[in-house]
Design a protein around this motif. Structure first.
Motif, PDB file in Angstrom:
ATOM      1  N   GLU A  81       0.843  -1.198   0.000  1.00 18.54           N
ATOM      2  CA  GLU A  81       0.000   0.000   0.000  1.00 18.54           C
ATOM      3  C   GLU A  81       0.876   1.245   0.000  1.00 18.54           C
ATOM      4  OE1 GLU A  81      -3.658   1.980   2.619  1.00 18.54           O
ATOM      5  OE2 GLU A  81      -2.869  -0.006   3.099  1.00 18.54           O
ATOM      6  N   SER A  82       0.439   2.274  -0.707  1.00 18.43           N
ATOM      7  CA  SER A  82       1.197   3.521  -0.775  1.00 18.43           C
ATOM      8  C   SER A  82       1.382   4.106   0.623  1.00 18.43           C
ATOM      9  CB  SER A  82       0.484   4.531  -1.685  1.00 18.43           C
ATOM     10  OG  SER A  82      -0.818   4.797  -1.192  1.00 18.43           O
ATOM     11  N   GLY A  83       2.582   4.655   0.854  1.00 16.04           N
ATOM     12  CA  GLY A  83       2.914   5.205   2.161  1.00 16.04           C
ATOM     13  C   GLY A  83       3.476   4.183   3.121  1.00 16.04           C
ATOM     14  N   HIS A  84       3.617   2.939   2.682  1.00 21.38           N
ATOM     15  CA  HIS A  84       4.128   1.878   3.542  1.00 21.38           C
ATOM     16  C   HIS A  84       5.381   1.262   2.925  1.00 21.38           C
ATOM     17  CE1 HIS A  84       0.020   2.327   4.984  1.00 21.38           C
ATOM     18  NE2 HIS A  84       0.368   1.707   6.097  1.00 21.38           N
ATOM     19  N   SER A  85       6.055   0.461   3.720  1.00 23.06           N
ATOM     20  CA  SER A  85       7.255  -0.224   3.256  1.00 23.06           C
ATOM     21  C   SER A  85       7.174  -1.701   3.627  1.00 23.06           C
ATOM     22  CB  SER A  85       8.520   0.399   3.871  1.00 23.06           C
ATOM     23  OG  SER A  85       8.510   0.267   5.278  1.00 23.06           O
ATOM     24  N   ASP A 125       3.615   8.126  -0.302  1.00 22.26           N
ATOM     25  CA  ASP A 125       2.224   8.314   0.124  1.00 22.26           C
ATOM     26  C   ASP A 125       1.426   8.989  -0.985  1.00 22.26           C
ATOM     27  OD1 ASP A 125       0.051   8.220   1.731  1.00 22.26           O
ATOM     28  OD2 ASP A 125       0.649   9.869   3.051  1.00 22.26           O
ATOM     29  N   LEU A 126       0.311   8.370  -1.367  1.00 22.62           N
ATOM     30  CA  LEU A 126      -0.542   8.897  -2.438  1.00 22.62           C
ATOM     31  C   LEU A 126      -1.933   9.182  -1.901  1.00 22.62           C
ATOM     32  CD1 LEU A 126       0.450   6.432  -5.322  1.00 22.62           C
ATOM     33  CD2 LEU A 126       1.389   8.698  -4.872  1.00 22.62           C
ATOM     34  N   ARG A 127      -2.610  10.113  -2.536  1.00 20.04           N
ATOM     35  CA  ARG A 127      -3.987  10.435  -2.194  1.00 20.04           C
ATOM     36  C   ARG A 127      -4.855  10.376  -3.453  1.00 20.04           C
ATOM     37  NH1 ARG A 127      -2.631   9.223   1.932  1.00 20.04           N
ATOM     38  NH2 ARG A 127      -2.574  10.364   3.908  1.00 20.04           N
ATOM     39  N   PRO A 128      -5.841   9.490  -3.470  1.00 22.37           N
ATOM     40  CA  PRO A 128      -6.186   8.514  -2.431  1.00 22.37           C
ATOM     41  C   PRO A 128      -5.164   7.378  -2.380  1.00 22.37           C
ATOM     42  CG  PRO A 128      -7.511   8.148  -4.378  1.00 22.37           C
ATOM     43  CD  PRO A 128      -6.720   9.391  -4.652  1.00 22.37           C
ATOM     44  N   PRO A 129      -5.110   6.643  -1.255  1.00 27.23           N
ATOM     45  CA  PRO A 129      -4.145   5.538  -1.141  1.00 27.23           C
ATOM     46  C   PRO A 129      -4.381   4.480  -2.219  1.00 27.23           C
ATOM     47  CG  PRO A 129      -5.106   6.068   0.992  1.00 27.23           C
ATOM     48  CD  PRO A 129      -5.909   6.821  -0.028  1.00 27.23           C
ATOM     49  N   ARG A 130      -3.292   3.870  -2.659  1.00 25.16           N
ATOM     50  CA  ARG A 130      -3.378   2.814  -3.668  1.00 25.16           C
ATOM     51  C   ARG A 130      -2.558   1.615  -3.228  1.00 25.16           C
ATOM     52  NH1 ARG A 130      -2.475   6.134  -9.345  1.00 25.16           N
ATOM     53  NH2 ARG A 130      -3.771   7.941  -8.827  1.00 25.16           N
ATOM     54  N   THR A 131      -2.965   0.480  -3.705  1.00 28.07           N
ATOM     55  CA  THR A 131      -2.223  -0.758  -3.442  1.00 28.07           C
ATOM     56  C   THR A 131      -1.540  -1.195  -4.726  1.00 28.07           C
ATOM     57  OG1 THR A 131      -3.754  -1.453  -1.711  1.00 28.07           O
ATOM     58  CG2 THR A 131      -2.370  -3.151  -2.701  1.00 28.07           C
ATOM     59  N   MET A 132      -0.227  -1.312  -4.671  1.00 29.32           N
ATOM     60  CA  MET A 132       0.563  -1.692  -5.846  1.00 29.32           C
ATOM     61  C   MET A 132       1.014  -3.145  -5.708  1.00 29.32           C
ATOM     62  SD  MET A 132       2.820   1.750  -6.450  1.00 29.32           S
ATOM     63  CE  MET A 132       2.040   3.377  -6.350  1.00 29.32           C
ATOM     64  N   VAL A 133       1.136  -3.796  -6.842  1.00 30.32           N
ATOM     65  CA  VAL A 133       1.567  -5.197  -6.892  1.00 30.32           C
ATOM     66  C   VAL A 133       2.994  -5.234  -7.415  1.00 30.32           C
ATOM     67  CG1 VAL A 133       1.082  -7.500  -7.777  1.00 30.32           C
ATOM     68  CG2 VAL A 133      -0.803  -5.914  -7.321  1.00 30.32           C
ATOM     69  N   ILE A 134       3.855  -5.946  -6.669  1.00 30.03           N
ATOM     70  CA  ILE A 134       5.287  -5.994  -7.002  1.00 30.03           C
ATOM     71  C   ILE A 134       5.707  -7.433  -7.274  1.00 30.03           C
ATOM     72  CG2 ILE A 134       7.621  -5.490  -6.174  1.00 30.03           C
ATOM     73  CD1 ILE A 134       6.313  -3.408  -4.289  1.00 30.03           C
ATOM     74  N   ASP A 135       6.411  -7.630  -8.371  1.00 33.55           N
ATOM     75  CA  ASP A 135       7.050  -8.915  -8.677  1.00 33.55           C
ATOM     76  C   ASP A 135       8.498  -8.851  -8.216  1.00 33.55           C
ATOM     77  OD1 ASP A 135       5.427 -10.884  -9.627  1.00 33.55           O
ATOM     78  OD2 ASP A 135       5.546 -10.264 -11.726  1.00 33.55           O
ATOM     79  N   PHE A 136       8.936  -9.870  -7.483  1.00 32.80           N
ATOM     80  CA  PHE A 136      10.312  -9.868  -6.967  1.00 32.80           C
ATOM     81  C   PHE A 136      10.904 -11.260  -7.116  1.00 32.80           C
ATOM     82  CE2 PHE A 136      13.196  -9.626  -3.047  1.00 32.80           C
ATOM     83  CZ  PHE A 136      14.240  -9.087  -3.785  1.00 32.80           C
ATOM     84  N   ASP A 137      12.051 -11.324  -7.768  1.00 26.89           N
ATOM     85  CA  ASP A 137      12.773 -12.587  -7.970  1.00 26.89           C
ATOM     86  C   ASP A 137      14.164 -12.424  -7.372  1.00 26.89           C
ATOM     87  OD1 ASP A 137      13.812 -14.975  -8.778  1.00 26.89           O
ATOM     88  OD2 ASP A 137      13.692 -14.583 -10.926  1.00 26.89           O
ATOM     89  N   TRP A 138      14.457 -13.202  -6.332  1.00 28.96           N
ATOM     90  CA  TRP A 138      15.742 -13.098  -5.619  1.00 28.96           C
ATOM     91  C   TRP A 138      16.389 -14.476  -5.607  1.00 28.96           C
ATOM     92  CZ3 TRP A 138      16.311 -10.647  -0.060  1.00 28.96           C
ATOM     93  CH2 TRP A 138      17.650 -10.311   0.158  1.00 28.96           C
TER      94      TRP A 138
END
Length: 213
Positions: A29-33, A108-121
């Motif tokens: 979610e935007s504004g989070h880590s 942080d975005l207004r309105p808040p958004r949820t982003m989807v991340i692909d991660f290959d480690w």
């Protein structure tokens, strides 16, 4: 089960576990880590690739879909840092053993958004690009498979030594803790006996002054 069958099965289990790479897709979610850790041994190669998933397939990525990514070692050394990117990758050889962390942050975005991340480690054996190895060396398929197996055996051998070192460290820690606990118990007993002796001496002196003894 015969004892002669245990070792091959154990090796096969380790080989199967070694094939597993940290490929994942998660929401942020935007504004989070969000931080992901990986236990990497010293001198092991590691590669990572990350990207944001476009919420509108077939259309350009929204301008505010950006990531900040940092990769840190157990001692806090920075191995990768990208600000406001849609995708990226990193590769390095670990200079120390321990838990390496990859942290993702979305502004942080207004309105808040949820982003989807692909991660290959990938680390160790899984980090090698065998297709490029075969292409560069013009090697036959069987030779590539043999090189894979040899490299995998070497990686397992190194992992065994690494686990043995960790076990020795834990044993040293246990011995040190037991020694400290023994010293603490002895001091506690000594203090209790000293207090009991002082109480006995005080009571005896008190009764003698009162001429009760």
């Amino acid at each position: 089960m015969s004892r002669f069958n245990v070792a091959p099965r154990a090796v096969m289990m380790v080989v199967c576990m070694w094939k597993v790479a940290s490929c994942m897709r998660f929401d942020l979610e935007s504004g989070h880590s969000k931080c992901i850790t990986e236990d990497i041994k010293m001198n092991a190669m590691t590669v990572g690739k990350y990207s944001l998933i476009n919420p509108n397939e077939g259309y350009p990525m929204p301008d505010d879909y950006k990531l900040t990514v940092k990769v840190n070692s157990p001692q806090g050394h920075n191995y990768h840092h990208s600000d406001h990117v849609e995708s990226g990758n990193f590769a390095f050889t670990a200079a120390e053993s321990g838990d390496y962390s990859t942290c993702f942050y979305v502004s942080d975005l207004r309105p808040p958004r949820t982003m989807v991340i692909d991660f290959d480690w990938r680390t160790g054996f899984a980090a090698k690009d065998w297709s490029s190895v075969a292409k560069k060396g013009n090697i036959e398929a069987m030779e590539v498979e043999l090189k894979k197996l040899l490299d995998k055996i070497a990686s397992i051998h190194e992992e065994m030594f690494y686990l043995r070192e960790r076990e020795e460290e834990m044993q040293k820690l246990n011995r040190s803790t037991n020694s400290k606990m023994g010293t603490f118990s002895f001091l506690s007993l000594l203090i209790c006996l000293s207090v009991a002796g002082l109480q006995f001496w005080h009571l005896k002196s008190f009764f003698e002054r009162k001429k009760l003894l």
